[in-house]
Design a protein around this motif. Structure first.
Motif, PDB file in Angstrom:
ATOM      1  N   VAL A  74     122.354 -38.657 151.917  1.00 53.86           N
ATOM      2  CA  VAL A  74     122.659 -39.680 150.597  1.00 53.86           C
ATOM      3  C   VAL A  74     122.599 -40.920 151.070  1.00 53.86           C
ATOM      4  O   VAL A  74     122.126 -42.228 150.351  1.00 53.86           O
ATOM      5  N   HIS A  75     123.277 -41.396 152.161  1.00 53.67           N
ATOM      6  CA  HIS A  75     123.395 -42.829 152.565  1.00 53.67           C
ATOM      7  C   HIS A  75     121.960 -43.395 152.790  1.00 53.67           C
ATOM      8  O   HIS A  75     121.646 -44.573 152.432  1.00 53.67           O
ATOM      9  N   GLY A  76     120.843 -42.605 153.546  1.00 56.97           N
ATOM     10  CA  GLY A  76     119.783 -42.994 153.760  1.00 56.97           C
ATOM     11  C   GLY A  76     119.136 -43.459 152.431  1.00 56.97           C
ATOM     12  O   GLY A  76     118.336 -44.620 152.598  1.00 56.97           O
ATOM     13  N   LEU A  77     119.001 -42.497 151.578  1.00 61.41           N
ATOM     14  CA  LEU A  77     118.431 -43.035 150.105  1.00 61.41           C
ATOM     15  C   LEU A  77     118.920 -44.076 149.381  1.00 61.41           C
ATOM     16  O   LEU A  77     118.208 -44.904 149.059  1.00 61.41           O
ATOM     17  N   VAL A  78     120.368 -44.097 149.465  1.00 60.41           N
ATOM     18  CA  VAL A  78     120.901 -45.223 148.820  1.00 60.41           C
ATOM     19  C   VAL A  78     120.661 -46.593 149.607  1.00 60.41           C
ATOM     20  O   VAL A  78     120.425 -47.668 149.135  1.00 60.41           O
ATOM     21  N   SER A  79     120.635 -46.436 150.798  1.00 58.68           N
ATOM     22  CA  SER A  79     120.321 -47.937 151.665  1.00 58.68           C
ATOM     23  C   SER A  79     118.708 -48.394 151.321  1.00 58.68           C
ATOM     24  O   SER A  79     118.434 -49.492 151.204  1.00 58.68           O
ATOM     25  N   LEU A  80     117.869 -47.249 151.228  1.00 62.24           N
ATOM     26  CA  LEU A  80     116.416 -47.454 150.882  1.00 62.24           C
ATOM     27  C   LEU A  80     116.345 -48.272 149.559  1.00 62.24           C
ATOM     28  O   LEU A  80     115.602 -49.035 149.274  1.00 62.24           O
ATOM     29  N   GLU A  81     117.350 -47.676 148.482  1.00 57.47           N
ATOM     30  CA  GLU A  81     117.146 -48.138 147.361  1.00 57.47           C
ATOM     31  C   GLU A  81     117.481 -49.493 147.329  1.00 57.47           C
ATOM     32  O   GLU A  81     117.017 -50.418 146.578  1.00 57.47           O
ATOM     33  N   HIS A  82     118.722 -49.991 148.079  1.00 58.99           N
ATOM     34  CA  HIS A  82     119.122 -51.240 148.265  1.00 58.99           C
ATOM     35  C   HIS A  82     118.089 -52.342 148.652  1.00 58.99           C
ATOM     36  O   HIS A  82     117.909 -53.421 148.247  1.00 58.99           O
ATOM     37  N   VAL A  83     117.454 -51.830 149.529  1.00 59.36           N
ATOM     38  CA  VAL A  83     116.432 -52.675 150.468  1.00 59.36           C
ATOM     39  C   VAL A  83     114.927 -52.568 149.868  1.00 59.36           C
ATOM     40  O   VAL A  83     114.260 -53.717 150.098  1.00 59.36           O
ATOM     41  N   ALA A  84     114.594 -51.731 149.181  1.00 58.86           N
ATOM     42  CA  ALA A  84     112.990 -51.428 148.866  1.00 58.86           C
ATOM     43  C   ALA A  84     112.642 -50.722 147.552  1.00 58.86           C
ATOM     44  O   ALA A  84     111.378 -50.817 147.337  1.00 58.86           O
ATOM     45  N   LEU A  85     113.591 -50.468 146.802  1.00 64.21           N
ATOM     46  CA  LEU A  85     113.324 -49.809 145.682  1.00 64.21           C
ATOM     47  C   LEU A  85     113.584 -50.354 144.568  1.00 64.21           C
ATOM     48  O   LEU A  85     113.482 -49.723 143.354  1.00 64.21           O
ATOM     49  N   GLY A  86     114.305 -51.440 144.419  1.00 61.37           N
ATOM     50  CA  GLY A  86     114.663 -52.135 143.544  1.00 61.37           C
ATOM     51  C   GLY A  86     113.735 -52.579 142.536  1.00 61.37           C
ATOM     52  O   GLY A  86     114.284 -52.744 141.329  1.00 61.37           O
ATOM     53  N   ASP A  87     112.590 -52.633 142.798  1.00 57.61           N
ATOM     54  CA  ASP A  87     111.556 -52.849 141.665  1.00 57.61           C
ATOM     55  C   ASP A  87     110.932 -51.625 140.883  1.00 57.61           C
ATOM     56  O   ASP A  87     110.114 -51.896 140.039  1.00 57.61           O
ATOM     57  N   GLN A  88     111.486 -50.656 141.477  1.00 58.54           N
ATOM     58  CA  GLN A  88     111.067 -49.289 140.599  1.00 58.54           C
ATOM     59  C   GLN A  88     111.798 -49.086 139.551  1.00 58.54           C
ATOM     60  O   GLN A  88     112.913 -49.409 139.280  1.00 58.54           O
ATOM     61  N   PRO A  89     111.353 -48.358 138.398  1.00 57.62           N
ATOM     62  CA  PRO A  89     112.105 -48.213 137.266  1.00 57.62           C
ATOM     63  C   PRO A  89     113.066 -47.479 137.614  1.00 57.62           C
ATOM     64  O   PRO A  89     113.360 -46.514 138.537  1.00 57.62           O
ATOM     65  N   ALA A  90     114.299 -47.656 136.637  1.00 56.86           N
ATOM     66  CA  ALA A  90     115.644 -46.941 137.097  1.00 56.86           C
ATOM     67  C   ALA A  90     115.431 -45.387 136.888  1.00 56.86           C
ATOM     68  O   ALA A  90     116.155 -44.663 137.614  1.00 56.86           O
ATOM     69  N   GLU A  91     114.594 -44.917 135.693  1.00 51.33           N
ATOM     70  CA  GLU A  91     114.556 -43.482 135.601  1.00 51.33           C
ATOM     71  C   GLU A  91     113.871 -42.756 136.687  1.00 51.33           C
ATOM     72  O   GLU A  91     114.367 -41.746 137.083  1.00 51.33           O
ATOM     73  N   LEU A  92     112.981 -43.536 137.463  1.00 54.05           N
ATOM     74  CA  LEU A  92     112.372 -43.009 138.562  1.00 54.05           C
ATOM     75  C   LEU A  92     113.389 -42.726 139.820  1.00 54.05           C
ATOM     76  O   LEU A  92     113.340 -42.095 140.499  1.00 54.05           O
ATOM     77  N   ARG A  93     114.300 -43.940 139.900  1.00 54.77           N
ATOM     78  CA  ARG A  93     115.342 -44.018 140.821  1.00 54.77           C
ATOM     79  C   ARG A  93     116.346 -42.729 140.879  1.00 54.77           C
ATOM     80  O   ARG A  93     116.647 -42.122 141.727  1.00 54.77           O
ATOM     81  N   ASP A  94     116.611 -42.758 139.582  1.00 52.83           N
ATOM     82  CA  ASP A  94     117.663 -41.773 139.184  1.00 52.83           C
ATOM     83  C   ASP A  94     117.169 -40.253 139.512  1.00 52.83           C
ATOM     84  O   ASP A  94     117.755 -39.365 140.149  1.00 52.83           O
ATOM     85  N   ALA A  95     115.901 -40.028 139.092  1.00 49.92           N
ATOM     86  CA  ALA A  95     115.083 -38.772 139.389  1.00 49.92           C
ATOM     87  C   ALA A  95     115.008 -38.567 140.957  1.00 49.92           C
ATOM     88  O   ALA A  95     115.138 -37.341 141.210  1.00 49.92           O
ATOM     89  N   ALA A  96     114.467 -39.468 141.557  1.00 49.65           N
ATOM     90  CA  ALA A  96     114.486 -39.164 142.915  1.00 49.65           C
ATOM     91  C   ALA A  96     115.583 -39.005 143.626  1.00 49.65           C
ATOM     92  O   ALA A  96     115.624 -38.237 144.669  1.00 49.65           O
ATOM     93  N   TYR A  97     116.746 -39.674 143.015  1.00 44.65           N
ATOM     94  CA  TYR A  97     118.015 -39.374 144.032  1.00 44.65           C
ATOM     95  C   TYR A  97     118.599 -37.990 143.583  1.00 44.65           C
ATOM     96  O   TYR A  97     119.032 -37.233 144.331  1.00 44.65           O
ATOM     97  N   ASP A  98     118.288 -37.632 142.319  1.00 41.84           N
ATOM     98  CA  ASP A  98     118.529 -35.991 141.961  1.00 41.84           C
ATOM     99  C   ASP A  98     117.985 -34.985 142.520  1.00 41.84           C
ATOM    100  O   ASP A  98     118.521 -34.224 143.081  1.00 41.84           O
TER     101      ASP A  98
END
Length: 196
Positions: free
Chosen positions: A160-184
């Motif tokens: 969980v921490h790894g993906l959240v950290s990646l989201e902070h530093v590298a995935l911010g420009d991705q659509p929210a729906e994609l980030r939500d789906a990737a996390y789930d």
């Protein structure tokens, strides 16, 4: 004789917030009490009066960040569905939500710029306990493999921490729906890895 100035909780919170911003940006070496006071609209006398000095201010920032994280984990909707895996997924989503809503506090306690005070993660009251408790129940219910609960909980937390950290530093420009789906999807994969 002049009475000492009394500072309120709102000023304390403003100073902690300003200090957290600086700590997240550059660590303890970047922390300037003068800049913290200026950002909070006060003087360095207030910082010294409330906290005593830089080490105590840093400790207060970390303590407040840890308390906020722990409160968010404890407030996650656990044990309401009757489905332990659904509860675990809700807990994982609460972790992500807290981290995305409070990136500065997340950086303070989970980044590499500020060392947590000794023993700050050892309490039975810390943010790890809700995860450990749910994992223990999943193992006892025969849903997860019969492994040491702390090992399983740490594995899930790391994922969980790894993906959240990646989201902070590298995935911010991705659509929210994609980030939500990737996390789930990531949560589901973590849980599948530990199922019987």
């Amino acid at each position: 004789m002049a009475r000492p100035k009394v500072y309120d909780d709102a000023l304390r919170a403003a100073l902690i917030s300003a200090a957290a911003d600086q700590l997240a940006e550059g660590g303890v070496g970047h922390l300037s009490l003068r800049a913290v006071a200026q950002a909070a609209g006060t003087s360095t006398n207030a910082v010294y009066s409330i906290f005593g000095g830089k080490p105590d201010l840093v400790e207060a920032v970390v303590a407040d960040a840890l308390a906020s994280f722990t409160a968010a984990q404890r407030a996650a909707p656990q044990h309401r569905t009757g489905d332990l895996e659904a509860d675990l997924a809700d807990l994982g989503r609460a972790y992500r939500r807290w981290a995305l809503e409070r990136p500065t506090l997340y950086a303070v306690i989970f980044g590499d710029r500020v060392a947590a005070p000794e023993g700050s993660h050892d309490s039975e009251d810390d943010g790890f306990q809700p995860l450990l408790g749910l994992v223990t129940k999943l193992i006892e219910a025969g849903i997860f493999r019969d492994e040491e609960p702390r090992l399983v909980a740490l594995s899930i937390w790391a994922g969980v921490h790894g993906l959240v950290s990646l989201e902070h530093v590298a995935l911010g420009d991705q659509p929210a729906e994609l980030r939500d789906a990737a996390y789930d999807a990531h949560l589901a994969a973590l849980f599948r890895g530990w199922r019987r």
